[in-house]
Design a protein around this motif. Structure first.
Motif, PDB file in Angstrom:
ATOM      1  N   ASP A 185       0.835  -1.201   0.000  1.00 14.31           N
ATOM      2  CA  ASP A 185       0.000   0.000   0.000  1.00 14.31           C
ATOM      3  C   ASP A 185       0.867   1.246   0.000  1.00 14.31           C
ATOM      4  O   ASP A 185       0.575   2.219  -0.682  1.00 14.31           O
ATOM      5  CB  ASP A 185      -0.933   0.024   1.214  1.00 14.31           C
ATOM      6  N   LEU A 186       1.954   1.212   0.780  1.00 17.51           N
ATOM      7  CA  LEU A 186       2.861   2.348   0.836  1.00 17.51           C
ATOM      8  C   LEU A 186       3.506   2.569  -0.522  1.00 17.51           C
ATOM      9  O   LEU A 186       3.600   3.699  -0.995  1.00 17.51           O
ATOM     10  CB  LEU A 186       3.928   2.116   1.912  1.00 17.51           C
ATOM     11  N   ASN A 220       2.260   1.613  -3.378  1.00 24.94           N
ATOM     12  CA  ASN A 220       1.198   2.100  -4.265  1.00 24.94           C
ATOM     13  C   ASN A 220       0.916   3.575  -4.017  1.00 24.94           C
ATOM     14  O   ASN A 220       0.711   4.334  -4.957  1.00 24.94           O
ATOM     15  CB  ASN A 220      -0.088   1.291  -4.070  1.00 24.94           C
ATOM     16  N   GLN A 221       0.908   3.975  -2.747  1.00 24.03           N
ATOM     17  CA  GLN A 221       0.655   5.369  -2.401  1.00 24.03           C
ATOM     18  C   GLN A 221       1.766   6.254  -2.958  1.00 24.03           C
ATOM     19  O   GLN A 221       1.492   7.308  -3.529  1.00 24.03           O
ATOM     20  CB  GLN A 221       0.554   5.539  -0.889  1.00 24.03           C
ATOM     21  N   VAL A 222       3.007   5.813  -2.812  1.00 24.20           N
ATOM     22  CA  VAL A 222       4.135   6.578  -3.348  1.00 24.20           C
ATOM     23  C   VAL A 222       4.025   6.654  -4.869  1.00 24.20           C
ATOM     24  O   VAL A 222       4.249   7.715  -5.468  1.00 24.20           O
ATOM     25  CB  VAL A 222       5.476   5.946  -2.916  1.00 24.20           C
ATOM     26  N   GLU A 223       3.653   5.546  -5.488  1.00 26.49           N
ATOM     27  CA  GLU A 223       3.505   5.512  -6.936  1.00 26.49           C
ATOM     28  C   GLU A 223       2.394   6.448  -7.391  1.00 26.49           C
ATOM     29  O   GLU A 223       2.550   7.190  -8.363  1.00 26.49           O
ATOM     30  CB  GLU A 223       3.202   4.073  -7.379  1.00 26.49           C
ATOM     31  N   VAL A 224       1.278   6.442  -6.673  1.00 26.85           N
ATOM     32  CA  VAL A 224       0.153   7.319  -7.011  1.00 26.85           C
ATOM     33  C   VAL A 224       0.557   8.781  -6.835  1.00 26.85           C
ATOM     34  O   VAL A 224       0.238   9.630  -7.678  1.00 26.85           O
ATOM     35  CB  VAL A 224      -1.089   6.970  -6.150  1.00 26.85           C
ATOM     36  N   GLU A 225       1.271   9.079  -5.744  1.00 27.40           N
ATOM     37  CA  GLU A 225       1.722  10.452  -5.517  1.00 27.40           C
ATOM     38  C   GLU A 225       2.674  10.898  -6.617  1.00 27.40           C
ATOM     39  O   GLU A 225       2.604  12.034  -7.092  1.00 27.40           O
ATOM     40  CB  GLU A 225       2.389  10.569  -4.149  1.00 27.40           C
ATOM     41  N   THR A 243       0.672  11.546  -9.718  1.00 29.50           N
ATOM     42  CA  THR A 243      -0.068  12.795  -9.558  1.00 29.50           C
ATOM     43  C   THR A 243       0.860  13.986  -9.751  1.00 29.50           C
ATOM     44  O   THR A 243       0.504  14.955 -10.431  1.00 29.50           O
ATOM     45  CB  THR A 243      -0.713  12.853  -8.155  1.00 29.50           C
TER      46      THR A 243
END
Length: 119
Positions: free
Chosen positions: A47-48, A50-55, A58
């Motif tokens: 999840d971390l 994925n969150q870094v990837e999404v950020e 963005t």
């Protein structure tokens, strides 16, 4: 069915709804707490990530949008400068023609032989 009346003695008998051995088998299939923690850590790490990837995506999208707006602004500025340049060229042609007409109308600016003056 559970709670059925037995025909012989008129007493209720309990008939199990599910096989007890299935409960024991399912308990064997349940992960151990330390396995759950490891799985949760992997999930949180995933999840971390994925969150870094999404950020990051963005941030890149915002940067691309900003660059697109900058490009649009520059393109509009180039078009405005081209238009101004064409107007100035046209004005220069008009002024050049006007000056040429004034010079031809004046006796001061009549063409002379420049070769004879230099000798």
């Amino acid at each position: 069915m559970e709670g059925e009346m037995d025909n012989e003695d008129g007493m209720f008998t309990n008939i199990p709804l599910a096989d007890d051995s299935a409960d024991r088998d399912s308990a064997a299939l349940q992960p151990k707490p330390e396995d759950l923690l490891s799985t949760m850590n992997c999930t949180m790490d995933g999840d971390l990530e994925n969150q870094v990837e999404v950020e990051e995506k963005t941030r890149l999208i915002n940067q691309v949008l900003e660059l697109q707006h900058t490009l649009e602004d520059l393109s509009a500025r180039v078009d405005a400068v081209k238009e101004e340049n064409l107007k100035l060229k046209s004005e220069n042609q008009v002024l050049g023609q006007y000056i040429e007409n004034l010079m031809s109308a004046s006796s001061v600016f009549q063409t002379t032989d420049t070769k004879s003056k230099r000798k």
